[in-house]
Each structure stands twice: as C-alpha cells, then as structure tokens.
Design an enzyme around this catalytic site. Structure first.
Site, mmCIF file in Angstrom:
data_model
loop_
_atom_site.group_PDB
_atom_site.id
_atom_site.type_symbol
_atom_site.label_atom_id
_atom_site.label_comp_id
_atom_site.label_asym_id
_atom_site.label_seq_id
_atom_site.Cartn_x
_atom_site.Cartn_y
_atom_site.Cartn_z
ATOM 1 C CG LEU A 155 -1.891 -1.018 1.601
ATOM 2 C CD1 LEU A 155 -2.797 -0.808 2.789
ATOM 3 C CD2 LEU A 155 -2.981 -0.886 0.455
ATOM 4 C CG ASP A 156 0.459 4.186 -3.084
ATOM 5 O OD1 ASP A 156 1.364 3.543 -3.272
ATOM 6 O OD2 ASP A 156 -0.333 4.757 -3.634
ATOM 7 C CE LYS A 157 5.260 8.935 4.383
ATOM 8 N NZ LYS A 157 6.394 10.213 4.601
#
Length: 327
Positions: free
Chosen positions: A141-143
C-alpha cells in the site's frame, strides 16, 4: 534490504596473456570480485579508462600493455534491522499475518526511508521471517494509504498468496472520497505505465500494463463522491491514476489530485478541512483470499480511519447546508 552506495577506484595493468582478448574479458580477469554484467555496465557507462581514455566498447581488443582504471559507484545490499514498531494486527496464525496499516507507515525501505518501515516491524515481530523474500510482504500500500495488508510468514504461504494475487483470485476492496459528483458506478479499463517525463509517477499509457478498476457509489455529495472500489489488477498507484484519468481524482492526493479546488460557496470550516487533509483519501477496507494452509475462504474488514470519517462527515454537512440532504 537497504541499499547503500559507495565510490570505488580500481586500477590494473594488462599482461601478455591478454593479447587479442576483448576489454570485457580482460577486466573480468583483472577484477574477479565483480560480476561480468556489472563490469560491462561500467564500460557502457563510461566508468572505464584504457591508457587514460574512456572506452565504452566492451569488444575492443587489448594488446596486453594497457593501464586500465575503473571509477564507479557501487550499490551494496545491507540487511535491515528489526525494529519494535507497534502493529494493528487484525489476524495472525502460523502462516499469515493481516495488518491494518496506518497512514505514514512506509511498507518497504527505500530512498528517504531507510528504516521505521513495515518490513522493519515484521523482522521484529516474526522471528525467522527474514528467510522469506521481502519479509513476507505480498503486496504493498502507498505510504499514505491506510488499510488491510496480508503478510506471509513462511515461504510456502508466500508462494500460494502470490499465485492468488497473480491469478486475480485474491479480492481487495477500497473506500475513497473523490472530487466531483458521480452519477453511477462503472469500470476503468486503461493500461498503466511509467509517466513519460516524471519517472516516479504513473500514468495511463497506450503500451502500459493492463489495469482494471471497478467502482460503485456509496454516497453522493454536492461536490464529492464516496466510493467503493475493487481492484481486478494491482498496478502501482492504480486507483489514484484511474480516478484522475476519469476526472475524479481523490481528495488530498498530492501527486494525481491536480490543481487544488474548493466547492463554490463552501464554508471556511469546510475549506480548512479539505485544505488540511494532506493524504489521498483512500483506505483498503476489505481483503478476501484462500488461506494458504487450510484453503478456507477468509475475509477481513477494516473500518475507515478517523481522519477519513471526519472528512466524510464534513463533506456531508457541507451538502446539507445547501439543502441537499439526499442526492
């Protein structure tokens, strides 16, 4: 693994037995500590000089009386350190671990984020997970995207889960708040690849990899839409890119959100809410898959984080102020 770069300087003199050999063959003999592919890469990059002159031709023949020097940067892999970082664990057994990732937690070490990542936390939480590639991380997942992630604690479990991901058996559903009022759900079927000029960004590209996103409306507001989205594929930044592509970028998206916009007539309070939401309004809400050991179909859900709940409530109040309780 964390990558660390350092400069190296190498020098050697060719000898009679090198007569007639190619440059790439000679330096492989002179500098056996480095792979042939790495040495060839340095030749092509102009890091190798022969008698003081740069030589970019791997096949250039040597006479056996040359001075060869290499000035290059080498990247080494350094083992990541386990770090005690609190995890929101939704489910755990001997094979898998499901976590609810908060915003600001980077999944894997990289430039600018050498530690303090999910990978560091996993190394501390699961003894022996360093034997599993990427510490068992199956997908990312993106940050600043919150929500559910699956981690494999064993190599067989990881192999099984990766197969489910690649065959599109694993189901991942998200919730998001997008700009604009959407009438109904739909499908975005548009290939995604690297942006032509911004190498850290993704974009819809004619010759990109296939990417399909399904979406449906949960709630419509006067200038925004609360969405449920399902990934059919798993390209980098897929939902963010696809929603921007159909002119409904996610609220708060710093990369694909486009020019910041404020709904006409919005109160100062609502304007502040939108202005201060500093991440993409995206949450991995549901994860479903076959357990790699028992083959049981399992589903987990994670409620919206507080910041998205507050954002949606504020958006709903903004709509009510215009007498639009139901859209």
């Amino acid at each position: 693994m964390v990558q660390q770069s350092s400069q190296i300087s190498l020098a050697a003199q060719t000898e009679f037995q090198h007569f007639g050999l190619r440059l790439d063959q000679v330096i492989a003999d002179l500098f056996p500590d480095y792979s042939r592919s790495k040495l060839k890469e340095w030749i092509l990059a102009g890091n190798v000089t022969v008698n003081g002159e740069v030589c970019k031709v791997p096949r250039q023949k040597m006479t056996g009386d040359e001075s060869i020097e290499i000035e290059a940067e080498i990247t080494q892999q350094v083992a990541n350190a386990p770090q005690k970082i609190e995890l929101d664990i939704v489910y755990e057994d001997d094979s898998i671990l499901v976590i609810n990732k908060p915003a600001d937690l980077v999944v894997h070490p990289g430039a600018g984020n050498q530690d303090g990542t999910l990978l560091n936390a996993l190394l501390a939480h699961v003894p022996g997970i360093d034997k599993v590639p990427r510490a068992g991380i199956v997908h990312r997942l993106d940050k600043d995207t919150t929500g559910l992630m699956i981690v494999a604690k064993t190599l067989p479990a990881q192999t099984h889960l990766v197969e489910q991901l690649q065959s599109r058996v694993m189901s991942r559903e998200y919730e998001a708040l997008a700009f604009g009022t959407m009438i109904a759900g739909g499908i975005v079927d548009a290939p995604i690849g690297r942006h032509a000029t911004k190498r850290t960004h993704m974009a819809v590209r004619e010759f990109g990899k296939p990417a399909v996103t399904h979406y449906r409306v949960i709630e419509k507001f006067r200038a925004h839409t609360h969405l449920r989205l399902k990934l059919e594929t798993g390209r980098t930044h897929q939902i963010r890119v696809h929603m921007a592509y159909i002119k409904h970028p996610l609220v708060g998206d710093p990369v694909y959100g486009g020019r910041w916009r404020l709904p006409k007539g919005a109160s100062e309070e609502f304007a502040d809410t939108l202005r201060n939401f500093k991440r993409q309004a995206l949450h991995a809400a549901q994860l479903s898959l076959y357990h790699p050991e028992t083959d049981e179909w399992m589903t987990w859900q994670a409620p919206l984080p507080e910041d998205m709940v507050s954002l949606i409530e504020s958006t709903r109040e903004d709509t009510k102020q215009f007498g639009l309780d139901e859209l």
